[in-house]
Structures are given as C-alpha cells and as structure tokens.
Design a protein around this motif. Structure first.
Motif, mmCIF file in Angstrom:
data_model
loop_
_atom_site.group_PDB
_atom_site.id
_atom_site.type_symbol
_atom_site.label_atom_id
_atom_site.label_comp_id
_atom_site.label_asym_id
_atom_site.label_seq_id
_atom_site.Cartn_x
_atom_site.Cartn_y
_atom_site.Cartn_z
ATOM 1 N N GLN A 1 4.072 -59.283 67.040
ATOM 2 C CA GLN A 1 3.804 -57.845 66.919
ATOM 3 C C GLN A 1 2.674 -57.565 65.943
ATOM 4 O O GLN A 1 1.641 -56.997 66.319
ATOM 5 C CB GLN A 1 5.086 -57.117 66.498
ATOM 6 C CG GLN A 1 6.211 -57.243 67.523
ATOM 7 C CD GLN A 1 7.481 -56.529 67.107
ATOM 8 O OE1 GLN A 1 7.491 -55.698 66.202
ATOM 9 N NE2 GLN A 1 8.584 -56.856 67.770
ATOM 10 N N LEU B 1 7.521 -62.443 64.538
ATOM 11 C CA LEU B 1 7.508 -61.639 65.760
ATOM 12 C C LEU B 1 6.091 -61.521 66.302
ATOM 13 O O LEU B 1 5.126 -61.456 65.527
ATOM 14 C CB LEU B 1 8.067 -60.238 65.479
ATOM 15 C CG LEU B 1 9.504 -60.173 64.949
ATOM 16 C CD1 LEU B 1 9.818 -58.773 64.440
ATOM 17 C CD2 LEU B 1 10.486 -60.576 66.036
ATOM 18 N N ALA C 1 5.970 -57.999 73.552
ATOM 19 C CA ALA C 1 6.814 -57.963 72.358
ATOM 20 C C ALA C 1 8.233 -57.511 72.685
ATOM 21 O O ALA C 1 9.177 -57.851 71.965
ATOM 22 C CB ALA C 1 6.197 -57.038 71.313
ATOM 23 N N SER C 2 8.377 -56.760 73.780
ATOM 24 C CA SER C 2 9.700 -56.298 74.204
ATOM 25 C C SER C 2 10.400 -57.292 75.111
ATOM 26 O O SER C 2 11.507 -57.019 75.589
ATOM 27 C CB SER C 2 9.563 -54.949 74.936
ATOM 28 O OG SER C 2 9.041 -53.966 74.078
ATOM 29 N N ASN D 1 0.645 -56.041 75.420
ATOM 30 C CA ASN D 1 1.272 -56.765 74.318
ATOM 31 C C ASN D 1 2.507 -56.073 73.775
ATOM 32 O O ASN D 1 3.376 -56.722 73.190
ATOM 33 C CB ASN D 1 0.249 -57.048 73.224
ATOM 34 C CG ASN D 1 -0.691 -58.162 73.628
ATOM 35 O OD1 ASN D 1 -1.718 -57.915 74.248
ATOM 36 N ND2 ASN D 1 -0.322 -59.399 73.330
ATOM 37 N N GLU D 2 2.625 -54.776 73.993
ATOM 38 C CA GLU D 2 3.886 -54.113 73.665
ATOM 39 C C GLU D 2 4.969 -54.512 74.658
ATOM 40 O O GLU D 2 6.135 -54.705 74.277
ATOM 41 C CB GLU D 2 3.680 -52.593 73.653
ATOM 42 C CG GLU D 2 2.912 -52.123 72.422
ATOM 43 C CD GLU D 2 2.485 -50.668 72.479
ATOM 44 O OE1 GLU D 2 1.844 -50.210 71.519
ATOM 45 O OE2 GLU D 2 2.794 -49.994 73.482
ATOM 46 N N ILE E 1 -0.522 -57.563 68.319
ATOM 47 C CA ILE E 1 -0.762 -56.516 69.306
ATOM 48 C C ILE E 1 -2.144 -55.894 69.109
ATOM 49 O O ILE E 1 -2.953 -55.813 70.048
ATOM 50 C CB ILE E 1 0.340 -55.444 69.244
ATOM 51 C CG1 ILE E 1 1.690 -56.069 69.632
ATOM 52 C CG2 ILE E 1 0.013 -54.277 70.170
ATOM 53 C CD1 ILE E 1 2.874 -55.145 69.439
ATOM 54 N N VAL F 1 8.075 -51.323 64.501
ATOM 55 C CA VAL F 1 6.733 -51.078 65.039
ATOM 56 C C VAL F 1 6.825 -50.140 66.246
ATOM 57 O O VAL F 1 7.512 -50.450 67.219
ATOM 58 C CB VAL F 1 6.058 -52.402 65.463
ATOM 59 C CG1 VAL F 1 4.703 -52.137 66.115
ATOM 60 C CG2 VAL F 1 5.909 -53.322 64.247
ATOM 61 N N ARG G 1 5.681 -48.159 69.677
ATOM 62 C CA ARG G 1 4.774 -48.307 70.817
ATOM 63 C C ARG G 1 3.696 -47.222 70.724
ATOM 64 O O ARG G 1 4.001 -46.065 70.410
ATOM 65 C CB ARG G 1 5.537 -48.148 72.122
ATOM 66 C CG ARG G 1 6.395 -49.351 72.533
ATOM 67 C CD ARG G 1 7.125 -49.033 73.814
ATOM 68 N NE ARG G 1 7.895 -50.130 74.356
ATOM 69 C CZ ARG G 1 7.472 -50.940 75.330
ATOM 70 N NH1 ARG G 1 6.268 -50.791 75.839
ATOM 71 N NH2 ARG G 1 8.246 -51.904 75.787
ATOM 72 N N LEU H 1 9.578 -51.094 69.018
ATOM 73 C CA LEU H 1 9.717 -52.467 69.474
ATOM 74 C C LEU H 1 10.901 -53.143 68.794
ATOM 75 O O LEU H 1 11.212 -52.847 67.632
ATOM 76 C CB LEU H 1 8.432 -53.244 69.186
ATOM 77 C CG LEU H 1 7.185 -52.748 69.913
ATOM 78 C CD1 LEU H 1 5.945 -53.498 69.439
ATOM 79 C CD2 LEU H 1 7.339 -52.907 71.421
ATOM 80 N N PRO I 1 8.680 -62.933 74.404
ATOM 81 C CA PRO I 1 7.439 -62.591 73.717
ATOM 82 C C PRO I 1 6.458 -63.740 73.501
ATOM 83 O O PRO I 1 5.381 -63.513 72.966
ATOM 84 C CB PRO I 1 7.949 -62.098 72.356
ATOM 85 C CG PRO I 1 9.166 -62.948 72.108
ATOM 86 C CD PRO I 1 9.798 -63.149 73.464
#
Length: 477
Positions: A412, A410, A299-300, A295-296, A416, A258, A260, A252, A17
């Motif tokens: 996130q 994170l 983050a994954s 960005n998802e 995001i 959070v 998706r 996520l 990430p």
C-alpha cells in the motif's frame, strides 16, 4: 538455446496483494498437493506444515501468504478462484473449525477444541491449524530470499512422508529446490534473443518491429489463435480491474487506514468534463487514476494481472488505457502490439536480472514495469525499435536503486502512489525518446545489468522485508 519468457507466463491472471507472496505460494502449495497425488501419498497425509523463510517470513502476514498457502492446498488456482475464497483461509483455522463449516456458515456449531481441518486438493481431509504455518524471517536460504518448505506428515512415527522446498522468485513464478525455473521457456527459434542488442539486430535484419518478433515466437509456441485469445484475456482483465478500482470506495484492509482515492479522482474528473470547467489537460490525472485503481484493487486482494508483478501491476494497464483514451487512432490491434512489445522487454529483465522485490528491491518491480510500459507505448506511438529500446532504457535508468520498504508489510505505502508516478514516468520517457533517433550513450542492456548489480549490493532490509526505509520511519497507527 535462448531464454525467452512467454507472454502466457509474464502476464498471469491472479489475485492480490502480491505475486511473490500470494500467487507464488499458492501455486507452490498446489504443486505440492499434486506431487503427493502423483506419488500415491495424498491419502496417507494426516497434516501439513509450512515454514516461511526470509522475506516470506518477514512480510508474509501483510501479504496474505498463509491464506494463499491454505487456499493452494485446498486446490484453488490464482487465475480462476474467487478471491474472496482465499481471504481468511488461514485465519479461520481455529480450534473447532473446518473449511467445510466455514463455507457453510456454521462456524458457531463447531465443537470448541476440535483440531480444524482442510480438504487437501478438494478430496482428502487433513488436520491443519494456524500454528502449522511458521514464520522464520531470519532464516534465509541461499538460492532465493523468498523460500518456503512444505512438509506432509503421516502416522505417529514423527517422520514426514514428503517434503519440498519452493522459491517464489517474483511475478508468480515458482522454482522447486533442485530444479530450474520451469516457467522460463528455452526457445529454439531463429528469432530468439538474449539481449536488447540482439533483439535490435533481429529487427533490423528482418525489417520488423519488436512486437512482430514477440508475435512470431509466441505463435510458434502456442499458435496464433491462442496468442490472440491470451492477449484479449490479459487486456480485458486489466480493464476490468481498472473499472472495479475506479468504482470502489472505502478503506483498504490491513490496519493502516489507507483510503481508496481512484473513485473520488474519477468522479472529480468526470464532473469537470461534464461541466466544462477544466482549464487544463487532464490526461495525466486520468493516468494516475487508472494506476491507483489497479493497485487499490490489488491491495484489497482483488483480481489483477501480474504485470510483471502485483506490486507493479498498475503501470502497464494504466499506460495502455492512456494510449486508448488519449492517443489518436488507438485501437485493440495497438493494444496487442503494446502487450507484445512489453513482453519482449520484460523477458530481458526476467532473464538477465530480476523482477523480484525480495531479490532486487522495487527497482526490479516498478522499474521493470515502467520500462516495459514505456517501450511499449513508444512502439504504438510509432517509434522505431531503437527508439523503443531507448525509451525502456530511460525509464529503467531513473528507477535504479529504488528500494522495497512497504509500511506494515502491506502493498500500500508507498506502492500504490509509486505505480501512479511510474506511469507518468513511462509516458514522459516514451515521448522523450520519440524526439530522438534512438541513438544514446547508455544501452538497455547496460542498465539491466546495472540494476542486477545494484540488487546484489542492496541491503537486505530494503528488499521487501519491512526492516528499513519507510517501513521503520512511518508510524503505523
């Protein structure tokens, strides 16, 4: 001799990430192993320890830094590795385990109590367990807040056989203590530039665009065919990331819960389009979906293009996809000009300020990316070099002072959504600049220097440490 950051470095293919907390540490660990090999010490190593300082120590867990370090020690490269191979590399180092057993799926057959091992560089087995990676957030080395020290240990003398300190300076760039940042190309070229003013003067003197300046320098560095191949690799990877994010659902990782959203947004927009029920221009909603998707994926821990960092990775792909989908006459050649223009602008930020959230706050990440995307879009809309410079300045000016305060460490919240909003800012600022002739009061050079000074003055708690702002006011649940 002028600092110019090549397209090949500014846009690197990696994994999420974080470019500074994941990609950089992985590269540093890989470099450490190669130095052991070059010095003939790799077979003498029995174990390796790593100390994470400053921001790496503060938010390393949330950014997957320990996993990245172990993966780098094992010889994985962020550009070519399977992202799934990285996840769990460190967390799986429990007594009775080894990477060979984990990869084979035979963890339950290991004998409890045996110290776990990894394959150093893929060739030499050493002992390593979770406690060999230590977190020291309150120890800040003076050269950069993202610092780490790797130490190799040999016999029972208690003395290390090798030790190196690295700085992850943003965007996946690393710097070994005592050496300059090797990824910044110092280019001897008639078209070299160190400021936006110098870049504009070169464009006017030669009667060419900003993209053409970057193309000539890149071609001199790498050859025209290699540059075209790299441009296509970058864009193809960006598009693949958008597609993956637009078709993935669920929650996520990391514990914040959070959800998706890109896939649901895509489905709703597609239903409206097919049914003909949409009563408004949906280009902005699609732009948001593109940025959220990237960005998802980041983050994954998925495959992303560092542009110029992972935390800001969604902006340039989203605006580029917006150009292809909503600008008449858009084509792949335009995408090439888009990326080359973004490179020239990004080079100014990297050389004269910072793209590191740990050094400058999020203004250095999202602000820089927004300016790059904005100027690049202005260029492919037909803007002059001075309009392009004005567009980039507008975008950056309105990100000055932006803090980096990720909740839970994170990438996130708020990262995001911040990419989606910055993508909208980039499009708005580009179109605003197109209404002028490029004449404006505040220059891009002025705003880049202001960003640098603001980063110096900004409190450490707002620089990717999760010790201030949203990170302490949002309840993690």
């Amino acid at each position: 001799m002028t600092a110019y950051v090549s397209l090949f470095d500014l846009f690197s293919v990696g994994i999420g990430p974080s470019s500074s907390h994941t990609v950089g540490p992985m590269r540093a660990a890989g470099d450490f192993v190669e130095r052991l090999r070059a010095d003939g010490l790799i077979d003498d190593a029995l174990s390796i320890t790593c100390s994470l300082y400053g921001s790496l120590g503060a938010t390393g867990l949330g950014h997957g830094t320990p996993d990245a370090i172990v993966a780098g020690l094992e010889g994985l490269d962020p550009e070519t590795c399977d992202p799934q191979r990285v996840h769990g590399s460190w967390s799986g180092l429990v007594p009775g385990s080894s990477t060979a057993l984990r990869d084979a799926g035979f963890l339950e057959l290991a004998t409890v109590g045996i110290r776990p091992t990894i394959s150093l560089g893929g060739t030499h087995t050493i002992s390593m367990q979770q406690s060999d990676v230590s977190f020291e957030p309150y120890t800040r080395l003076p050269q950069h807040p993202n610092a780490m020290t790797l130490t190799a240990w040999g016999d029972e003398s208690g003395l290390p056989i090798a030790s190196e300190t690295y700085y992850s300076v943003g965007g996946g760039f690393i710097q070994r203590h005592g050496e300059p940042t090797s990824s910044i190309q110092l280019v001897e070229h008639p078209l070299s530039f160190s400021s936006a003013a110098a870049l504009l003067e070169l464009c006017e003197r030669n009667g060419v665009s900003i993209a053409e300046i970057a193309w000539r320098i890149e071609s001199e560095l790498h050859g025209a065919d290699a540059v075209l191949e790299r441009l296509d690799l970058i864009w193809n990877t960006m598009e693949a990331c958008i597609s993956a994010g637009m078709h993935s659902e669920g929650t996520l990782p990391g514990g914040l819960g959070v959800p998706r959203r890109a896939s649901q947004l895509r489905e709703r927009l597609e239903r409206e389009r097919e049914a003909g029920t949409g009563d408004h221009d949906t280009s902005t909603e699609w732009l948001h979906a593109y940025a959220l998707a990237v960005n998802e994926e980041n983050a994954s821990g998925g495959r992303v293009v560092t542009a110029p960092t992972n935390g800001a990775a969604g902006i340039i792909p989203a605006v580029g996809r917006y150009y292809l989908d909503f600008v008449r006459g858009a084509d792949r050649a335009g995408i090439h000009r888009y990326l080359l223009t973004a490179t020239a602008i990004g080079s100014l930020f990297k050389s004269n300020a910072s793209i590191s959230g740990a050094e400058a706050g999020c203004q250095g990440e999202v602000g820089s990316a927004c300016a790059m995307a904005c100027g690049a879009l202005c260029a492919v809309l037909g803007g002059t070099p001075r309009q392009v410079e004005n567009a980039a300045e507008i975008a950056m000016e309105h990100h000055l002072g932006l803090t980096c305060d990720p909740v839970g460490g994170l990438v996130q919240v708020p990262c995001i959504e911040r990419n989606a909003i910055a993508s909208s800012t980039a499009v708005s600022a580009a179109r605003l600049a197109m209404h002028g002739d490029g004449t404006h009061l505040v220059s891009l050079d002025m705003v880049i220097e202001t960003m640098r000074q603001t980063g110096v003055d900004m409190s450490t708690k707002y620089k990717e440490t999760s010790e201030g702002g949203l990170a302490v006011n949002v309840i993690e649940c």
